[in-house]
Design a protein around this motif. Structure first.
Motif, PDB file in Angstrom:
ATOM      1  N   GLY A   1      -4.912  12.637   4.633  1.00 38.77           N
ATOM      2  CA  GLY A   1      -6.328  12.422   4.369  1.00 38.77           C
ATOM      3  C   GLY A   1      -6.622  11.512   3.194  1.00 38.77           C
ATOM      4  O   GLY A   1      -7.761  11.033   3.049  1.00 38.77           O
ATOM      5  N   ASN A   2      -5.606  11.291   2.361  1.00 36.94           N
ATOM      6  CA  ASN A   2      -5.814  10.416   1.200  1.00 36.94           C
ATOM      7  C   ASN A   2      -5.883   8.953   1.615  1.00 36.94           C
ATOM      8  O   ASN A   2      -5.468   8.568   2.709  1.00 36.94           O
ATOM      9  N   ASP A   3      -6.402   8.145   0.683  1.00 37.24           N
ATOM     10  CA  ASP A   3      -6.400   6.689   0.851  1.00 37.24           C
ATOM     11  C   ASP A   3      -5.421   6.102  -0.156  1.00 37.24           C
ATOM     12  O   ASP A   3      -5.439   6.462  -1.334  1.00 37.24           O
ATOM     13  N   LYS A   4      -4.588   5.184   0.314  1.00 37.30           N
ATOM     14  CA  LYS A   4      -3.591   4.598  -0.590  1.00 37.30           C
ATOM     15  C   LYS A   4      -3.460   3.103  -0.326  1.00 37.30           C
ATOM     16  O   LYS A   4      -3.833   2.598   0.743  1.00 37.30           O
TER      17      LYS A   4
ATOM     18  N   LEU B   1      -1.867  -3.842   1.294  1.00 33.58           N
ATOM     19  CA  LEU B   1      -2.118  -3.033   2.486  1.00 33.58           C
ATOM     20  C   LEU B   1      -2.859  -1.768   2.076  1.00 33.58           C
ATOM     21  O   LEU B   1      -2.348  -0.993   1.270  1.00 33.58           O
ATOM     22  N   HIS B   2      -4.066  -1.599   2.595  1.00 35.08           N
ATOM     23  CA  HIS B   2      -4.848  -0.400   2.331  1.00 35.08           C
ATOM     24  C   HIS B   2      -4.784   0.517   3.550  1.00 35.08           C
ATOM     25  O   HIS B   2      -4.923   0.050   4.689  1.00 35.08           O
ATOM     26  N   ILE B   3      -4.588   1.774   3.283  1.00 32.89           N
ATOM     27  CA  ILE B   3      -4.531   2.750   4.367  1.00 32.89           C
ATOM     28  C   ILE B   3      -5.517   3.873   4.055  1.00 32.89           C
ATOM     29  O   ILE B   3      -5.419   4.513   2.997  1.00 32.89           O
ATOM     30  N   ASN B   4      -6.441   4.092   4.945  1.00 31.33           N
ATOM     31  CA  ASN B   4      -7.434   5.155   4.769  1.00 31.33           C
ATOM     32  C   ASN B   4      -7.049   6.378   5.588  1.00 31.33           C
ATOM     33  O   ASN B   4      -6.424   6.270   6.644  1.00 31.33           O
TER      34      ASN B   4
END
Lengths: 115, 112
Positions: free
Chosen positions: A16-19, A76-79
């Motif tokens: 559930g985190n964004d990294k 790279l963003h991952i939601n």
């Protein structure tokens, strides 16, 4: 003087985190890429990006997004991270142009573990 | 949809002998082929490549052979050295869109 560098090398996070994973290249290349190495060890292209176009592998969820502040960086963003996002992510770069001699230079990888 | 296949997940050879790593592809639109070598905790590094207009390319101990009719390429390492122990990835580039596809890799172990 690492040609393609990624940070962090390891990333452990909760579902559930964004990294974000950062990538920088000092080779003067115009094109950068993100790959995912899955549990079966296949290297699969996620994105390729140069100054002119972003090419997205259609199988990549839209939770993943590349951000390029300049041509030397492709982050790279991952939601909303999911368990299945756990993998090793590799950044790469190459000279641009539609040339068959598209030798890509890779970073050392970021091992993402989603708990 | 694995268009590049390396059917041998591992290979073990004695130091000094020849190592032969194989790769098959299905897409006839691939026109450039590469081999990458990967050590643990590092990214793949380019080793050798071959254009579809050639059937052989040699660089020191490394030779890549391409058989277009069979859609098959191989990497020969001779003589093999313990430092060659790594995972070797075969890759192929599409002629039209520059898309590069990788095989799953073959882990080579060279025993002293």
């Amino acid at each position: 003087d690492t040609a393609v560098s990624q940070t962090p090398k390891y990333l452990v996070t909760q579902m559930g985190n964004d990294k974000s994973i950062k990538c920088e290249q000092n080779l003067g290349h115009d094109t950068m890429y993100w790959y995912k190495q899955d549990s079966k060890k296949f290297l699969k292209i996620m994105f390729s990006y140069n100054n002119k176009e972003l090419i997205i592998n259609e199988t990549v969820p839209n939770r993943f997004s590349p951000k390029s502040p300049d041509k030397a960086h492709l982050n790279l963003h991952i939601n909303s991270l999911e368990l299945g996002d756990s993998a090793v992510y590799f950044c790469a770069s190459s000279e641009s142009g539609r040339s068959s001699k598209n030798i890509q230079y890779f970073g050392a990888g970021t091992r993402l573990s989603v708990l | 949809d694995q268009q590049v296949k390396q059917n041998s997940p591992s290979l073990s050879v004695q130091e000094g002998r020849i190592s032969i790593l194989n790769c098959d592809y299905t897409n006839s639109m691939f026109d450039y082929f590469l081999w990458y070598k990967k050590y643990p905790a590092e990214g793949p590094t380019f080793l050798i490549s071959i254009s579809s207009i050639k059937d052989k390319n040699e660089d020191g101990r490394f030779t890549v052979f391409l058989n277009k009719s069979a859609k098959h390429l191989s990497l020969h390492i001779v003589p093999s050295q313990p430092g060659d122990s790594a995972v070797y990835f075969c890759a192929a580039i599409h002629a039209n869109n520059n898309d590069m596809r990788f095989g799953a890799g073959t882990r080579l172990t060279v025993k002293p």
